[in-house]
Design an enzyme around this catalytic site. Structure first.
Site, short mmCIF file in Angstrom:
data_model
loop_
_atom_site.label_atom_id
_atom_site.label_comp_id
_atom_site.label_asym_id
_atom_site.label_seq_id
_atom_site.Cartn_x
_atom_site.Cartn_y
_atom_site.Cartn_z
N GLU A 59 7.24 7.18 13.06
CA GLU A 59 6.54 6.17 13.87
C GLU A 59 6.08 5.00 13.02
O GLU A 59 6.15 3.84 13.46
CB GLU A 59 5.35 6.81 14.59
CG GLU A 59 5.72 7.68 15.77
CD GLU A 59 6.32 9.01 15.37
OE1 GLU A 59 6.90 9.69 16.25
OE2 GLU A 59 6.20 9.40 14.18
N HIS A 128 -0.59 17.85 21.06
CA HIS A 128 0.25 17.05 21.95
C HIS A 128 -0.46 16.70 23.26
O HIS A 128 0.19 16.45 24.27
CB HIS A 128 1.55 17.79 22.27
CG HIS A 128 2.41 18.06 21.09
ND1 HIS A 128 2.15 19.07 20.21
CD2 HIS A 128 3.53 17.43 20.63
CE1 HIS A 128 3.07 19.08 19.26
NE2 HIS A 128 3.91 18.09 19.48
#
Length: 323
Positions: A59, A128
């Site tokens: 990312e 998550h």
């Protein structure tokens, strides 16, 4: 005809890609796989690898590349798989994209759109299931959007791409399968909150994945004679304080529903603004329903207990209305 939230996002992305050759999509699994949430399914075949770019699992790297592409005149849409992984990209988003217009004295802008899934409720456990919208809403120089309806999923991307500054769009993962009629006039601005249900006795203020819960709570309360207004913030930075304050001046009571944790939450910011702007209009202290102060559990019954739920919202409203 009803369409899903996912399909509304797909239509918005396809329109952007077709209408502007500067637009491209990149992120993990957006190409051949069709996107983790199937939003870009078929795009790789339709637009090719130059426009639909699969990236490495970095990312920091690919969001930084998006910043560079935006500075170079492109209109990148960067998909980060979940908000949790976006923490690896805080440097290019916060230290670079959000700051360059200011630091260059207005000479540069970063027309970057970052999309990411957010929220819990799918038994994906603590790593998550974050709701970190307030982290981004804290930062000057970026616009933060949280489409909670099919119409907003369809209508927000276009004006986000037209914004000269970076825009972060949070798509709650529980909404992808939501279906609703797409109105003929689905276009929207990205500056104002929306009144999703009018009411007179109390204002429920929420956004994103908590909107369906707030609307369901309002419906249950209405069946017992309580008239609750529901405000969808939609735009988390800059907050449309005027719409929220106008509602609270009418109802004189407010409850904020926020899937973030209570400490340092967006709910806290909204409550502070209401105290600053509406103190003498309030008939009761502002209340909030947030996630419990724990890492989100994996077990379904524990996850449900940790998150804001309709029953919790109803109970808080009834307590405030002394029912």
């Amino acid at each position: 005809m009803k369409i899903s939230y996912r399909e509304a996002l797909r239509q918005a992305l396809r329109e952007a890609l077709k209408n502007d050759p500067r637009v491209f999509l990149m992120g993990e699994d957006v190409g051949r796989y069709g996107g983790t949430y199937a939003v870009s399914k078929g795009f790789f075949e339709e637009f090719g690898p130059e426009r639909i770019r699969d990236t490495p699992l970095s990312e920091l790297g690919f969001v930084g590349a998006g910043v560079g592409a935006a500075l170079g005149g492109m209109r990148p849409i960067v998909e980060v798989m979940t908000v949790n992984f976006s923490l690896l990209a805080l440097d290019p988003i916060v230290n670079t994209a959000a700051s360059l217009r200011h630091m260059s004295g207005g000479q540069f802008s970063v027309p970057l759109v970052v999309r990411m899934a957010t929220g819990a409720g799918r038994q994906l456990a603590a790593q998550h299931s974050h709701s970190l919208e307030n982290w981004y809403a804290h930062i000057p120089g970026i616009r933060v959007l949280a489409p909670a309806t099919v119409a907003d999923a369809r209508g927000m991307l276009g004006p986000a791409l037209a914004d000269p500054d970076p825009v972060v769009i949070f798509e709650h993962a529980q909404l992808y399968n939501l279906e609703a009629e797409l109105p003929d006039d689905w276009r929207c601005d990205i500056t104002h909150a929306a009144i999703r249900r009018p009411g007179t006795q109390l204002t429920l203020i929420t956004y994103g994945g908590s909107l369906p819960k707030a609307l369901q709570a309002a419906s249950e309360l209405a069946s017992e004679g309580m008239d609750v207004e529901v405000i969808d913030l939609r735009v988390l930075r800059p907050l449309d304080t005027a719409t929220v304050a106008a509602s609270v001046r009418k109802t004189h009571r407010a409850v904020v529903v926020d899937e973030g944790w209570k400490t340092g939450s967006l709910a806290a910011e909204i409550m502070a603004r209401l105290m600053e702007d509406c103190f003498f209009d309030l008939d009761a202290p502002v209340a909030r329903v947030c996630s419990e102060e724990v890492p989100i559990p994996y077990a379904k019954h524990l996850e449900d207990a940790a998150l804001p739920q309709v029953a919790k919202i109803v109970a808080v409203v009834k307590g405030m209305l002394h029912v």
